[in-house]
Design a protein around this motif. Structure first.
Motif, PDB file in Angstrom:
ATOM      1  N   GLY A 125       1.075  -1.208   0.206  1.00 26.91           N
ATOM      2  CA  GLY A 125       0.047   0.119  -0.212  1.00 26.91           C
ATOM      3  C   GLY A 125       1.329   1.312   0.031  1.00 26.91           C
ATOM      4  O   GLY A 125       0.450   2.474  -0.139  1.00 26.91           O
ATOM      5  N   ILE A 126       2.015   0.714  -0.658  1.00 32.12           N
ATOM      6  CA  ILE A 126       2.600   2.210  -0.060  1.00 32.12           C
ATOM      7  C   ILE A 126       2.402   2.827  -1.998  1.00 32.12           C
ATOM      8  O   ILE A 126       2.859   2.508  -3.029  1.00 32.12           O
ATOM      9  N   LYS A 127       2.646   4.097  -1.878  1.00 34.67           N
ATOM     10  CA  LYS A 127       2.296   5.208  -3.300  1.00 34.67           C
ATOM     11  C   LYS A 127       3.762   5.364  -3.869  1.00 34.67           C
ATOM     12  O   LYS A 127       4.665   6.356  -2.880  1.00 34.67           O
ATOM     13  N   ARG A 128       4.022   5.523  -4.616  1.00 34.42           N
ATOM     14  CA  ARG A 128       5.229   6.269  -5.993  1.00 34.42           C
ATOM     15  C   ARG A 128       4.876   7.465  -6.675  1.00 34.42           C
ATOM     16  O   ARG A 128       4.264   6.170  -7.989  1.00 34.42           O
ATOM     17  N   GLU A 129       4.820   8.698  -6.872  1.00 33.78           N
ATOM     18  CA  GLU A 129       4.957   9.479  -8.196  1.00 33.78           C
ATOM     19  C   GLU A 129       6.540   8.846  -8.844  1.00 33.78           C
ATOM     20  O   GLU A 129       7.861   9.702  -8.150  1.00 33.78           O
ATOM     21  N   TYR A 130       6.656   7.708 -10.317  1.00 29.14           N
ATOM     22  CA  TYR A 130       7.978   8.048 -10.343  1.00 29.14           C
ATOM     23  C   TYR A 130       8.270   9.440 -11.955  1.00 29.14           C
ATOM     24  O   TYR A 130       7.055  10.021 -12.077  1.00 29.14           O
ATOM     25  N   PRO A 131       9.209   9.081 -12.193  1.00 28.30           N
ATOM     26  CA  PRO A 131       9.802  10.282 -12.503  1.00 28.30           C
ATOM     27  C   PRO A 131       9.321  10.154 -14.343  1.00 28.30           C
ATOM     28  O   PRO A 131       8.870   9.064 -15.091  1.00 28.30           O
ATOM     29  N   THR A 132       8.165  10.367 -15.298  1.00 30.42           N
ATOM     30  CA  THR A 132       7.487  10.226 -16.862  1.00 30.42           C
ATOM     31  C   THR A 132       8.761  10.027 -17.321  1.00 30.42           C
ATOM     32  O   THR A 132       7.808   8.959 -17.872  1.00 30.42           O
ATOM     33  N   ALA A 133       9.294  11.050 -17.282  1.00 28.91           N
ATOM     34  CA  ALA A 133      10.361  10.045 -18.564  1.00 28.91           C
ATOM     35  C   ALA A 133      10.544   9.261 -18.520  1.00 28.91           C
ATOM     36  O   ALA A 133      11.190   8.461 -19.226  1.00 28.91           O
ATOM     37  N   ALA A 134      11.371   8.261 -17.800  1.00 28.59           N
ATOM     38  CA  ALA A 134      11.789   7.032 -16.785  1.00 28.59           C
ATOM     39  C   ALA A 134      10.678   6.410 -17.264  1.00 28.59           C
ATOM     40  O   ALA A 134      11.115   5.040 -17.471  1.00 28.59           O
ATOM     41  N   ALA A 135       9.252   6.692 -16.961  1.00 29.53           N
ATOM     42  CA  ALA A 135       9.367   5.555 -17.326  1.00 29.53           C
ATOM     43  C   ALA A 135       8.856   5.445 -18.821  1.00 29.53           C
ATOM     44  O   ALA A 135       8.188   4.072 -19.239  1.00 29.53           O
ATOM     45  N   VAL A 136       8.749   6.513 -18.818  1.00 28.40           N
ATOM     46  CA  VAL A 136       8.239   6.684 -20.506  1.00 28.40           C
ATOM     47  C   VAL A 136       9.148   5.518 -21.332  1.00 28.40           C
ATOM     48  O   VAL A 136       9.073   4.901 -22.188  1.00 28.40           O
ATOM     49  N   ARG A 137      10.555   5.700 -21.301  1.00 26.41           N
ATOM     50  CA  ARG A 137      11.355   5.230 -21.439  1.00 26.41           C
ATOM     51  C   ARG A 137      11.893   3.766 -21.263  1.00 26.41           C
ATOM     52  O   ARG A 137      11.789   3.259 -22.279  1.00 26.41           O
ATOM     53  N   VAL A 138      11.181   3.055 -20.480  1.00 26.48           N
ATOM     54  CA  VAL A 138      10.718   1.597 -19.772  1.00 26.48           C
ATOM     55  C   VAL A 138       9.940   0.955 -20.280  1.00 26.48           C
ATOM     56  O   VAL A 138       9.307   0.066 -21.369  1.00 26.48           O
ATOM     57  N   ALA A 139       8.637   2.002 -21.256  1.00 26.29           N
ATOM     58  CA  ALA A 139       7.577   1.212 -21.647  1.00 26.29           C
ATOM     59  C   ALA A 139       7.236   1.342 -23.549  1.00 26.29           C
ATOM     60  O   ALA A 139       7.438   0.473 -24.012  1.00 26.29           O
ATOM     61  N   ASP A 140       8.307   1.956 -23.593  1.00 29.12           N
ATOM     62  CA  ASP A 140       9.175   2.139 -25.133  1.00 29.12           C
ATOM     63  C   ASP A 140       9.882   1.120 -25.418  1.00 29.12           C
ATOM     64  O   ASP A 140      10.079   0.765 -26.401  1.00 29.12           O
ATOM     65  N   PHE A 141      10.867   0.922 -24.481  1.00 24.76           N
ATOM     66  CA  PHE A 141      11.025  -0.106 -24.309  1.00 24.76           C
ATOM     67  C   PHE A 141      10.583  -1.636 -24.369  1.00 24.76           C
ATOM     68  O   PHE A 141      11.045  -2.643 -25.214  1.00 24.76           O
ATOM     69  N   TYR A 142       9.524  -1.409 -23.346  1.00 23.48           N
ATOM     70  CA  TYR A 142       8.856  -2.758 -23.102  1.00 23.48           C
ATOM     71  C   TYR A 142       8.059  -3.070 -24.581  1.00 23.48           C
ATOM     72  O   TYR A 142       8.106  -4.797 -25.076  1.00 23.48           O
ATOM     73  N   LYS A 143       7.438  -2.222 -24.842  1.00 20.57           N
ATOM     74  CA  LYS A 143       6.873  -2.299 -26.233  1.00 20.57           C
ATOM     75  C   LYS A 143       7.609  -3.323 -27.087  1.00 20.57           C
ATOM     76  O   LYS A 143       6.712  -3.895 -28.059  1.00 20.57           O
ATOM     77  N   GLY A 144       8.940  -3.365 -27.670  1.00 21.71           N
ATOM     78  CA  GLY A 144       8.904  -4.092 -28.709  1.00 21.71           C
ATOM     79  C   GLY A 144      10.083  -5.157 -28.541  1.00 21.71           C
ATOM     80  O   GLY A 144      11.021  -5.389 -28.800  1.00 21.71           O
ATOM     81  N   SER A 145       9.972  -5.691 -27.070  1.00 19.01           N
ATOM     82  CA  SER A 145      10.980  -6.506 -26.647  1.00 19.01           C
ATOM     83  C   SER A 145      10.165  -7.778 -26.249  1.00 19.01           C
ATOM     84  O   SER A 145       8.873  -7.862 -25.244  1.00 19.01           O
TER      85      SER A 145
END
Length: 208
Positions: A125-145
């Motif tokens: 139940g711990i909340k964390r706001e991650y850096p948007t740019a970091a999350a986007v970079r990860v999403a861009d990586f995973y989408k093609g892997s």
């Protein structure tokens, strides 16, 4: 070595996770993480072990485990969690600024840090706001892997759209929601599906 610009973010996210766990009651360390076979303690132990590996050490450990990723991970986790939660957290604190890593694409280690941190935080139940740019970079990586986690196959034929970032991918039935929740769903975390909406969610759920 992985892309140098990633390391400050990785180090900051490790430190934030360590801070969140610093005063965690001992009984909560046994909570099941989003990696169903691992407790919170074991998930953190895995993060510690990964931060101590080099490509050479990774290959040596894999060979010792008979080239079984599961057996290798189990051995490493047992070593890093020996002595209980306090010792496990102490070991994690010792690698907060480490730059060692197994072989693989640079963004893998950023993704590992964010995804495993959520594996730990969400059940607690711990909340964390991650850096948007970091999350986007990860999403861009995973989408093609499809490497290990099969994200590319999991989201095939779906249109993913972040509601809190300028990011979208694919065509087909829509799946929309927070960027970190999309990343978790792409990596097979069913718990994140409740954050998502759209007619494609049922398809994504069937693939998780």
């Amino acid at each position: 070595m992985a892309d140098p610009e990633l390391w400050p973010t990785i180090h900051a996210e490790r430190a934030a996770l360590a801070a969140d766990l610093a005063n965690l009651p001992e009984e909560q360390w046994a909570t099941t993480s989003l990696c169903a076979n691992w407790t919170v303690t074991q998930a953190l132990g895995h993060m510690t072990a990964t931060a101590k590996l080099t490509p050479a050490k990774f290959l040596a450990n894999l060979a010792k485990a008979g080239f079984s990723f599961e057996k290798m991970a189990a051995t490493e986790i047992a070593a890093e969690t020996a002595g209980g939660p306090a010792a496990t957290l102490q070991r994690f604190n010792s690698v907060l600024s480490a730059t060692d890593h197994p072989p693989g694409p640079p963004t893998t280690w950023l993704g590992e840090t964010i995804v495993h941190a959520e594996d730990i935080r969400r059940p607690l139940g711990i909340k964390r706001e991650y850096p948007t740019a970091a999350a986007v970079r990860v999403a861009d990586f995973y989408k093609g892997s499809n490497l290990l986690i099969g994200a590319k196959k999991r989201i095939a034929g779906l249109a993913l759209r972040a509601t809190d970032a300028d990011w979208s991918n694919g065509t087909g039935a829509e799946v929309s929601g927070p960027i970190v929740s999309l990343v978790l769903a792409m990596t097979g975390r069913a718990a994140a599906l409740d954050d998502l909406t759209g007619e494609g969610v049922s398809t994504l759920r069937s693939r998780t």
